[in-house]
Design an enzyme around this catalytic site. Structure first.
Site, short mmCIF file in Angstrom:
data_model
loop_
_atom_site.label_atom_id
_atom_site.label_comp_id
_atom_site.label_asym_id
_atom_site.label_seq_id
_atom_site.Cartn_x
_atom_site.Cartn_y
_atom_site.Cartn_z
N PRO A 156 -53.74 -39.94 7.09
CA PRO A 156 -53.93 -38.88 6.10
C PRO A 156 -53.23 -37.58 6.46
O PRO A 156 -52.79 -36.83 5.58
CB PRO A 156 -55.45 -38.71 6.05
CG PRO A 156 -55.98 -40.07 6.42
CD PRO A 156 -55.02 -40.60 7.44
N GLY A 157 -53.08 -37.31 7.77
CA GLY A 157 -52.46 -36.06 8.19
C GLY A 157 -51.14 -36.23 8.91
O GLY A 157 -50.62 -35.28 9.50
N SER B 228 -44.23 -38.87 8.04
CA SER B 228 -42.92 -38.98 8.69
C SER B 228 -42.96 -38.50 10.14
O SER B 228 -42.15 -38.94 10.96
CB SER B 228 -41.89 -38.16 7.91
OG SER B 228 -41.72 -38.69 6.61
N PHE C 127 -51.98 -45.58 2.98
CA PHE C 127 -50.76 -46.10 2.35
C PHE C 127 -50.28 -47.38 3.05
O PHE C 127 -49.07 -47.59 3.20
CB PHE C 127 -49.63 -45.06 2.35
CG PHE C 127 -50.01 -43.72 1.78
CD1 PHE C 127 -50.85 -43.61 0.69
CD2 PHE C 127 -49.53 -42.55 2.35
CE1 PHE C 127 -51.20 -42.37 0.17
CE2 PHE C 127 -49.87 -41.30 1.84
CZ PHE C 127 -50.71 -41.22 0.74
N GLU D 89 -35.96 -51.93 9.08
CA GLU D 89 -36.92 -51.58 8.04
C GLU D 89 -36.24 -50.81 6.91
O GLU D 89 -36.45 -51.10 5.73
CB GLU D 89 -38.06 -50.74 8.62
CG GLU D 89 -39.08 -50.29 7.59
CD GLU D 89 -40.28 -49.57 8.19
OE1 GLU D 89 -41.08 -49.02 7.42
OE2 GLU D 89 -40.41 -49.56 9.43
N ARG D 90 -35.42 -49.84 7.26
CA ARG D 90 -34.75 -49.04 6.24
C ARG D 90 -33.67 -49.83 5.51
O ARG D 90 -33.40 -49.59 4.33
CB ARG D 90 -34.21 -47.76 6.89
CG ARG D 90 -35.36 -46.81 7.23
CD ARG D 90 -35.04 -45.75 8.24
NE ARG D 90 -36.24 -44.94 8.48
CZ ARG D 90 -36.40 -44.09 9.49
NH1 ARG D 90 -35.42 -43.92 10.37
NH2 ARG D 90 -37.52 -43.42 9.63
N GLN E 228 -19.73 -44.80 -27.96
CA GLN E 228 -18.94 -44.41 -26.78
C GLN E 228 -19.78 -43.71 -25.73
O GLN E 228 -19.62 -43.96 -24.53
CB GLN E 228 -17.78 -43.50 -27.22
CG GLN E 228 -16.81 -43.21 -26.08
CD GLN E 228 -15.69 -42.27 -26.50
OE1 GLN E 228 -15.95 -41.11 -26.79
NE2 GLN E 228 -14.47 -42.77 -26.54
#
Length: 381
Positions: free
Chosen positions: A128-129, A132, A156, A244-245, A281
């Protein structure tokens, strides 16, 4: 679009996977979205057909295949729907930690179930805190005899509700300087005392993908569930983030290609002012612009996949691809919805779901702002 790292056997594999997904996933996907869950039975079907963890060695139940097979799986799952992203997370993000850093006992204990679909995995970094800023995590694990006592919360977490085995980033030395040197990785099983699930989170998109809060309250984790060495967790995560990325970039590219395809088809068939929408167009120019961006993204991505398969260090370019491809996919989603007109806002049209699903790709696996910081640092700025 040619993918030069793929051989004949990869194309045969793709054909088999497409047939499997057309039967087992495509007809069920809308129901899974409504039910907010990919059923475990589908995981087991994927495992039975050899579509989970193909790179795991044969001695643990896998095929010992090269990672190009995983690339095919990621692309084809994304063409069905973005909510299937939990499967590549399992096969290509979590399981590689166990393969790279696990003991022989750990591999024999868990890898066969990961390959068969009987064990679903998750990785719990975000709190939660702390997102990244992984060095800022506050979940702690204190060694007491032959167990760690784990306390903290994660959020998450992809596959969070169904996960049988969770790789948890925690502080085994909260006093370490710098802080990241105190991070370790623990493998927590679903029945561990003190481990519980919080809410299944209600997201804007990815409705069939189970994302959850995880709670550890004096959770007892056997000491033998430590992955690798104490204090090395941050280094392990940094080593695995390249793949992962790349997984995220591959999925975003496939999503962009799929949205462009369905939009070209729609505009050719939709009539307005006496002619197909595609004959105006302005609309042609918009489609051409998207097609060019999609083509550029594919060319860059395929080179990175080939380099990754070759064992090269491509952290800087992967960071470029992750941010650029996901932002490109967001632009494509918005323009494709616009070209669908009012129908694009209707749930019965797939573009509406795609429009909801794609934005989070710019956030997870490290936000695109973090990608730019990594690139800036590696450019010596």
């Amino acid at each position: 679009m040619a993918q030069h790292y793929l051989q004949e056997e990869h194309h045969m594999f793709r054909s088999a996977l497409q047939k499997f997904l057309a039967k087992e996933a495509v007809p069920c996907y809308s129901q899974w979205e409504q039910e907010r869950m990919i059923p475990r039975s589908f995981w087991r079907k994927m495992g039975n057909e050899g579509f989970l963890c193909p790179t795991v060695e044969e001695q643990y139940g896998g095929a010992g295949a090269d990672w190009a097979y995983s690339v095919v799986i990621i692309q084809e799952l994304e063409r069905v729907g973005s909510s299937l992203i939990g499967i590549p997370l399992h096969s290509d993000i979590v399981v590689p930690y166990l393969v790279a850093y696990g003991t022989e006992e750990q591999k024999q204990r868990w890898l066969p179930g990961c390959v068969s679909g009987d064990i679903i995995t998750a990785i719990a970094m975000t709190e939660p805190g702390a997102g990244s800023d992984l060095a800022g995590i506050r979940t702690t694990a204190v060694k007491q005899g032959d167990h760690y006592i784990l306390n903290g919360q994660k959020t998450f977490i992809t596959n969070g509700i169904q996960a049988d085995l969770v790789l948890v980033a925690c502080k085994t030395d909260p006093q370490a300087v710098p802080p990241h040197k105190g991070i370790s990785l623990l493998l927590v099983e679903r029945d561990a005392p003190g481990f519980s699930r919080g809410r299944k989170l209600d997201k804007i998109g990815l409705h069939a993908q189970d994302t959850a809060e995880l709670i550890f309250e004096d959770c007892r984790v056997p000491a033998e569930n430590l992955l690798g060495a104490e204090g090395q967790g941050f280094r392990y995560m940094m080593e695995k983030l390249q793949q992962e990325r790349l997984v995220v970039a591959i999925a975003a590219q496939a999503a962009a290609e799929e949205m462009l395809r369905m939009t070209i088809e729609y505009t050719k068939n939709r009539q307005t002012f006496g002619q197909p929408v595609s004959k105006f167009q302005h609309n042609q120019f918009k489609i051409v612009e998207m097609a060019t961006e999609v083509e550029l993204g594919r060319a860059f991505l395929d080179q990175l996949i080939a380099d990754h398969l070759g064992g090269e260090d491509i952290v800087t370019k992967v960071s470029m691809s992750k941010w650029w491809t996901t932002e490109m996919a967001k632009r494509v989603a918005a323009q494709c919805l616009q070209l669908h007109g009012g129908y694009g806002y209707m749930e019965e049209y797939e573009i509406a779901r795609r429009y909801r699903d794609i934005p989070v790709s710019a956030v997870y696996a490290g936000s695109n702002e973090i990608m730019k910081l990594i690139i800036a640092k590696n450019l010596g700025l």
